[in-house]
Design a protein around this motif. Sequence first.
Motif, PDB file in Angstrom:
ATOM      1  N   ARG A  29       0.831  -1.214   0.000  1.00 61.69           N
ATOM      2  CA  ARG A  29       0.000   0.000   0.000  1.00 61.69           C
ATOM      3  C   ARG A  29       0.861   1.259   0.000  1.00 61.69           C
ATOM      4  O   ARG A  29       0.568   2.224  -0.702  1.00 61.69           O
ATOM      5  CB  ARG A  29      -0.915  -0.029   1.222  1.00 61.69           C
ATOM      6  N   LEU A  30       1.941   1.248   0.776  1.00 64.58           N
ATOM      7  CA  LEU A  30       2.862   2.383   0.763  1.00 64.58           C
ATOM      8  C   LEU A  30       3.560   2.521  -0.586  1.00 64.58           C
ATOM      9  O   LEU A  30       3.754   3.618  -1.080  1.00 64.58           O
ATOM     10  CB  LEU A  30       3.926   2.211   1.854  1.00 64.58           C
ATOM     11  N   GLU A  31       3.951   1.389  -1.151  1.00 70.34           N
ATOM     12  CA  GLU A  31       4.617   1.418  -2.451  1.00 70.34           C
ATOM     13  C   GLU A  31       3.684   1.984  -3.522  1.00 70.34           C
ATOM     14  O   GLU A  31       4.107   2.736  -4.394  1.00 70.34           O
ATOM     15  CB  GLU A  31       5.074   0.015  -2.837  1.00 70.34           C
ATOM     16  N   THR A  36       7.740   2.753  -6.241  1.00 73.54           N
ATOM     17  CA  THR A  36       8.715   1.754  -5.814  1.00 73.54           C
ATOM     18  C   THR A  36      10.019   2.380  -5.346  1.00 73.54           C
ATOM     19  O   THR A  36      10.583   1.983  -4.324  1.00 73.54           O
ATOM     20  CB  THR A  36       8.983   0.772  -6.967  1.00 73.54           C
ATOM     21  N   THR A  37      10.526   3.366  -6.064  1.00 73.72           N
ATOM     22  CA  THR A  37      11.829   3.953  -5.729  1.00 73.72           C
ATOM     23  C   THR A  37      11.808   4.607  -4.348  1.00 73.72           C
ATOM     24  O   THR A  37      12.684   4.337  -3.519  1.00 73.72           O
ATOM     25  CB  THR A  37      12.241   4.974  -6.794  1.00 73.72           C
ATOM     26  N   ARG A  38      10.832   5.450  -4.087  1.00 74.16           N
ATOM     27  CA  ARG A  38      10.775   6.133  -2.789  1.00 74.16           C
ATOM     28  C   ARG A  38      10.579   5.139  -1.650  1.00 74.16           C
ATOM     29  O   ARG A  38      11.156   5.281  -0.577  1.00 74.16           O
ATOM     30  CB  ARG A  38       9.645   7.147  -2.761  1.00 74.16           C
ATOM     31  N   TYR A  39       9.750   4.131  -1.889  1.00 80.39           N
ATOM     32  CA  TYR A  39       9.514   3.140  -0.843  1.00 80.39           C
ATOM     33  C   TYR A  39      10.798   2.371  -0.530  1.00 80.39           C
ATOM     34  O   TYR A  39      11.152   2.195   0.638  1.00 80.39           O
ATOM     35  CB  TYR A  39       8.392   2.179  -1.251  1.00 80.39           C
ATOM     36  N   LEU A  40      11.491   1.909  -1.561  1.00 81.39           N
ATOM     37  CA  LEU A  40      12.740   1.169  -1.334  1.00 81.39           C
ATOM     38  C   LEU A  40      13.794   2.034  -0.667  1.00 81.39           C
ATOM     39  O   LEU A  40      14.517   1.566   0.220  1.00 81.39           O
ATOM     40  CB  LEU A  40      13.265   0.597  -2.645  1.00 81.39           C
ATOM     41  N   VAL A  41      13.895   3.288  -1.073  1.00 86.66           N
ATOM     42  CA  VAL A  41      14.866   4.188  -0.440  1.00 86.66           C
ATOM     43  C   VAL A  41      14.534   4.336   1.044  1.00 86.66           C
ATOM     44  O   VAL A  41      15.420   4.261   1.899  1.00 86.66           O
ATOM     45  CB  VAL A  41      14.885   5.562  -1.148  1.00 86.66           C
ATOM     46  N   MET A  42      13.263   4.524   1.359  1.00 88.93           N
ATOM     47  CA  MET A  42      12.876   4.711   2.756  1.00 88.93           C
ATOM     48  C   MET A  42      13.207   3.493   3.603  1.00 88.93           C
ATOM     49  O   MET A  42      13.844   3.619   4.649  1.00 88.93           O
ATOM     50  CB  MET A  42      11.379   5.016   2.848  1.00 88.93           C
ATOM     51  N   VAL A  43      12.801   2.292   3.166  1.00 86.39           N
ATOM     52  CA  VAL A  43      13.027   1.122   4.012  1.00 86.39           C
ATOM     53  C   VAL A  43      14.507   0.743   4.081  1.00 86.39           C
ATOM     54  O   VAL A  43      14.993   0.334   5.136  1.00 86.39           O
ATOM     55  CB  VAL A  43      12.164  -0.097   3.602  1.00 86.39           C
ATOM     56  N   VAL A 143      13.666   6.980  11.847  1.00 87.30           N
ATOM     57  CA  VAL A 143      14.071   7.416  10.503  1.00 87.30           C
ATOM     58  C   VAL A 143      12.859   7.446   9.572  1.00 87.30           C
ATOM     59  O   VAL A 143      12.689   8.378   8.784  1.00 87.30           O
ATOM     60  CB  VAL A 143      15.188   6.506   9.939  1.00 87.30           C
ATOM     61  N   ALA A 144      12.000   6.457   9.664  1.00 89.63           N
ATOM     62  CA  ALA A 144      10.789   6.428   8.831  1.00 89.63           C
ATOM     63  C   ALA A 144       9.882   7.610   9.159  1.00 89.63           C
ATOM     64  O   ALA A 144       9.290   8.211   8.255  1.00 89.63           O
ATOM     65  CB  ALA A 144      10.050   5.117   9.024  1.00 89.63           C
ATOM     66  N   THR A 145       9.782   7.957  10.424  1.00 94.75           N
ATOM     67  CA  THR A 145       8.976   9.112  10.820  1.00 94.75           C
ATOM     68  C   THR A 145       9.528  10.388  10.204  1.00 94.75           C
ATOM     69  O   THR A 145       8.777  11.219   9.691  1.00 94.75           O
ATOM     70  CB  THR A 145       8.939   9.238  12.356  1.00 94.75           C
ATOM     71  N   LEU A 146      10.839  10.550  10.235  1.00 93.28           N
ATOM     72  CA  LEU A 146      11.453  11.733   9.630  1.00 93.28           C
ATOM     73  C   LEU A 146      11.302  11.728   8.113  1.00 93.28           C
ATOM     74  O   LEU A 146      11.132  12.779   7.494  1.00 93.28           O
ATOM     75  CB  LEU A 146      12.936  11.798  10.012  1.00 93.28           C
ATOM     76  N   PHE A 147      11.354  10.568   7.508  1.00 95.06           N
ATOM     77  CA  PHE A 147      11.249  10.446   6.058  1.00 95.06           C
ATOM     78  C   PHE A 147       9.832  10.750   5.571  1.00 95.06           C
ATOM     79  O   PHE A 147       9.640  11.332   4.518  1.00 95.06           O
ATOM     80  CB  PHE A 147      11.644   9.032   5.632  1.00 95.06           C
ATOM     81  N   VAL A 148       8.845  10.364   6.331  1.00 95.21           N
ATOM     82  CA  VAL A 148       7.451  10.463   5.898  1.00 95.21           C
ATOM     83  C   VAL A 148       6.932  11.894   5.894  1.00 95.21           C
ATOM     84  O   VAL A 148       6.077  12.237   5.087  1.00 95.21           O
ATOM     85  CB  VAL A 148       6.566   9.583   6.817  1.00 95.21           C
TER      86      VAL A 148
END
Length: 182
Positions: A29-31, A36-43, A143-148
């Motif tokens: 759902r996030l992807e 795909t690129t932003r999701y992979l970079v984040m995780v 990190v995910a919180t800061l990224f989002v």
Amino acid sequence: MSALFRYPEGLGLLGLVWTLAIQWVIGSRLEGFWGTTRYLVMVLVAGLVGYASVVALAAVMPATASLDYAGPGPIDAACVVAFAWVFAAERMRLGSAEISPVLVAGITAALSVTFAPLVAVAAGTPIAQAWPAAIPAVVAAVVATLFVQPWRKRENSGKVGRTKPRGQTHLRVVRTPEDMLN
């Protein structure tokens, strides 16, 4: 980087099923929302920073270096925390009931963070020495919180939209009242 994709000894299929379930239900759902690129970079960034924090902690507290740190726990924790931030205002359907994504993410994040310490305790490590196993997942969640934050869905913020369409000059002809009386 390889620690993100290697499961602790004896965990095997259970860890794989857990990660696949999280990535299928929540990560897809996030992807779809980010791409795909932003999701992979984040995780991946969240996972790498999570494990880098353990390396930094081991430099300060050498006793924490004796634990095995491995598995996609930081990726899973980053995924569910980002999901909670992005889709907090929406409702999810679970059968005939509607539930909050924050509730789903809260339960899943708690399990993702405590998964590694529980595996360490099951392997015979005392609880007092197993707590650092949760650090990579907690740091990845931060990190995910800061990224989002830049991509979070927000209500209208009160900003005014564009005043002129693209391609038009800033000057316009204003007719006088005498021209319009014709």
